[in-house]
Design an enzyme around this catalytic site. Structure first.
Site, PDB file in Angstrom:
ATOM      1  N   ASP A 339       0.868  -1.169   0.000  1.00  0.00           N
ATOM      2  CA  ASP A 339       0.000   0.000   0.000  1.00  0.00           C
ATOM      3  C   ASP A 339       0.912   1.228   0.000  1.00  0.00           C
ATOM      4  O   ASP A 339       2.092   1.138   0.334  1.00  0.00           O
ATOM      5  CB  ASP A 339      -0.891  -0.028   1.247  1.00  0.00           C
ATOM      6  CG  ASP A 339      -1.686   1.248   1.415  1.00  0.00           C
ATOM      7  OD1 ASP A 339      -2.340   1.674   0.447  1.00  0.00           O
ATOM      8  OD2 ASP A 339      -1.630   1.836   2.514  1.00  0.00           O
ATOM      9  N   ASP A 514      -1.760  -0.670   5.944  1.00  0.00           N
ATOM     10  CA  ASP A 514      -2.002  -0.127   7.282  1.00  0.00           C
ATOM     11  C   ASP A 514      -3.434   0.325   7.526  1.00  0.00           C
ATOM     12  O   ASP A 514      -3.845   0.469   8.669  1.00  0.00           O
ATOM     13  CB  ASP A 514      -1.074   1.075   7.532  1.00  0.00           C
ATOM     14  CG  ASP A 514      -1.507   2.306   6.748  1.00  0.00           C
ATOM     15  OD1 ASP A 514      -1.689   3.370   7.355  1.00  0.00           O
ATOM     16  OD2 ASP A 514      -1.678   2.192   5.523  1.00  0.00           O
ATOM     17  N   ASP A 518      -7.311  -1.625   3.597  1.00  0.00           N
ATOM     18  CA  ASP A 518      -6.375  -2.689   3.224  1.00  0.00           C
ATOM     19  C   ASP A 518      -6.771  -4.046   3.794  1.00  0.00           C
ATOM     20  O   ASP A 518      -6.188  -5.071   3.411  1.00  0.00           O
ATOM     21  CB  ASP A 518      -4.959  -2.350   3.720  1.00  0.00           C
ATOM     22  CG  ASP A 518      -4.395  -1.107   3.056  1.00  0.00           C
ATOM     23  OD1 ASP A 518      -4.671  -0.906   1.861  1.00  0.00           O
ATOM     24  OD2 ASP A 518      -3.678  -0.338   3.731  1.00  0.00           O
TER      25      ASP A 518
END
Length: 625
Positions: A339, A514, A518
């Site tokens: 990410d 995080d 996600d």
């Protein structure tokens, strides 16, 4: 609860990690108490071994009762369903060992299984609790606008397409839809991962569960509650968790066949000689010897000690790996997907430049003075940069914030405005003094110092460059990717898009993220690592491992450690399997003395345990191996 997702989604499913609702204790607590009690009694028995028989037989037999009642009960229940599992086999092996005087062997078996049951209960409970926690992201109530202009508070799950809801400052939006009135800035970090509030005005799309800023919005619902993005996140996490559970079906089949085979051979070794006139005692002795040497105690220790040692080692590096299964999965990853916001970057905007023809510090001081009353992340970043430069902020009056536009104030008698400025590569604000634009302040989500090295080491470790998956715009994503050394960039992704991207990748994917958005990708990937410093509670609970200090440098280190643990496990399985095959064959086709059988069984157990414990001392000599 999430609109459209009723409590039956989670609560009506069997929850093995919890006791009945009337019990004050969870199964996790009970299992840990049982494991601790069994281990204590086992230790007491070992301490007094060799003394008067009752001083060590009594605590060891108590260990059998304390640690064996639950697997025995589970095994008996399985028998009622005409299945035979390893739990019951272990109890039979332990009792058989005790019957021929090998009480310590049986006690060790009991302690191992009691501890494994406790670890399993912890994982089950954490998974259930983490999914339940997702239900708090969306409001339970919404303010429905009536046809006559009035308002009525209703259940959010009762909203229908076409309904209009009023969202006041600080409230969460009750449904996916389109803004039809008002303007504001909405925090969509839980959905898209975008670190900054997004301006919303008529025609803008909004998502259920996102947090409204300082303005008032009127939203027309465009999706049924059950089809909202946040509801789909719940469904995706549930689906991915169920998919992972299928891996256990193969293990259960192996356990079933192995258990049936061992029991069948043991009974044959006992009964067949009797049919040909053999004495009872030697037949029983031979059968029990086979039960001991064929018991998978060494196989259990072949897997758990190296993985648990690797978990302990990872903990020293600042990575919490949640289970032995998670460590195994980390050891087999082929490609890594990151990410962006809050993972490769810090997750908060910082000033990276001031473009002006005037004195830079003077312009920054004026802007910071106007922004000092703002709670917007951009305002805080401008003020933080001024303080970092030790600038004195002039007095400011008549502060006013306009959602989606910026702020205005009178600073030292001058009209100062700080407002959004179009920029292709960075977030930027324009500083206007007395009606004239005097500067552009550029901001960016700063890259973590450890990100470039982590990307390089992951590339060396896996042989493939990582992939960047983000909900942010492509320009911002490309800037970060270029800086850290990633070529494959996929931007503008919603949670379900990230899940699809993970599924389309070749090989075993490790996803590192995080945010709440996600969580589905973390659950879908072969393995998931969450950053725990600023990561959401759901993300931390969904991931297989958590980086406690948000240092990405430990990600390749823990993957390397997991690969080493996997090699040790394979070696241990070979050792344990060889001992079992050789000793079992000896007992089947020859005459294996009981002392030699016990020595071989215990020797293999000690050998694989010591081999696994070597991972406890694996240092930082090389992060990538």
């Amino acid at each position: 609860m999430v609109p459209g997702v009723t409590s039956t989604l989670l609560l009506d499913r069997p929850q093995p990690a919890r006791t009945a609702t009337r019990s004050p204790f969870t199964i996790t607590e009970v299992r840990w108490a049982v494991a601790a009690t069994g281990l204590f009694l086992f230790g007491v028995g070992l301490k007094f071994a060799g003394a008067a028989p009752w001083t060590w037989w009594v605590p060891l037999l108590a260990c059998y009762v304390a640690g064996g009642w639950e697997p025995a009960l589970t095994g008996l229940r399985a028998l009622r369903e005409r299945t035979l599992d390893v739990d019951l086999l272990m109890i039979v092996a332990a009792v058989g060992a005790a019957a021929i005087g090998q009480v310590v062997d049986g006690g060790l078996l009991i302690v191992i299984f009691a501890t494994s049951g406790a670890l399993e209960a912890v994982l089950t409970q954490r998974t259930a609790d983490s999914v339940r926690g997702l239900l708090d992201l969306a409001p339970q109530r919404a303010c429905l606008v009536l046809p006559d202009g009035g308002e009525r508070e209703v259940d959010a799950e009762a909203l229908r397409i076409g309904d209009e809801v009023l969202v006041r400052p600080g409230e969460r939006i009750g449904g996916d839809g389109e803004v039809v009135g008002g303007s504001s800035e909405v925090d969509e970090a839980s959905i898209t991962g975008e670190p900054l509030p997004v301006p919303k005005r008529p025609g803008s799309e909004v998502f259920a569960g996102s947090l409204n800023g300082t303005g008032v919005l009127r939203v027309r619902v465009g999706r049924e509650p059950k089809d909202s993005v946040i509801a789909r996140i719940v469904a995706l996490v549930e689906q991915a968790s169920a998919t992972k559970a299928k891996t256990q079906l193969f293990i259960e089949k192996v356990e079933q066949r192995y258990s049936v085979g061992v029991v069948a051979v043991t009974l044959t070794l006992f009964a067949l000689p009797l049919l040909f006139g053999a004495a009872l005692e030697p037949s029983l002795l031979r059968a029990m010897t086979f039960m001991i040497v064929a018991s998978p105690c060494a196989l259990v220790l072949a897997t758990m000690p190296p993985l648990l040692a690797a978990i302990a080692n990872a903990g020293k590096r600042g990575v919490l790996v949640k289970s032995a299964v998670a460590m195994e999965q980390l050891g087999t990853v082929d490609v890594v997907a990151f990410d962006k916001t809050g993972t490769l970057t810090e997750g908060t905007p910082q000033v990276v430049g001031v473009v002006t023809e005037q004195d830079e510090d003077e312009v920054l001081a004026l802007a910071a003075a106007a922004e000092q009353f703002s709670e917007h992340p951009i305002g805080r970043a401008v003020v933080a940069e001024a303080r970092r430069r030790n600038l004195r902020l002039p007095e400011a009056r008549d502060f006013q914030a306009t959602p989606g536009v910026g702020v205005t104030a009178r600073v030292a008698g001058r009209a100062v405005a700080v407002r959004r400025h179009d920029s292709e590569r960075t977030t930027a604000v324009e500083v206007v003094v007395d009606g004239r634009a005097v500067a552009v302040i550029e901001l960016a989500d700063e890259i973590r110092p450890s990100s470039p090295a982590a990307v390089r080491e992951i590339t060396v470790l896996t042989g493939q460059r990582p992939v960047l998956l983000t909900g942010d715009n492509h320009a911002a994503a490309q800037r970060v990717a270029t800086a850290v050394g990633i070529e494959d960039v996929r931007a503008g992704l919603l949670p379900q898009d990230k899940v699809q991207a993970v599924r389309e990748m070749n090989g075993n994917v490790l996803f590192v993220g995080d945010g709440v958005n996600d969580a589905p990708a973390l659950a879908t990937a072969h393995a998931g690592i969450a950053l725990g410093g600023k990561g959401s509670a759901l993300t931390v609970d969904t991931a297989d491992a958590v980086v406690v200090g948000d240092d990405l440098a430990v990600v390749p280190a823990v993957v390397s450690l997991a690969r080493r643990a996997r090699r040790v496990v394979i070696a241990n399985l070979a050792i344990a399997g060889t001992f079992i095959v050789v000793l079992s064959a000896w007992d089947l086709f020859g005459t294996l003395p009981l002392p030699l059988g016990v020595a071989g069984h215990e020797g293999s157990t000690v050998l694989v345990a010591l081999n696994g414990m070597r991972l406890l001392s694996a240092g930082r000599r090389s992060r990538v191996r």
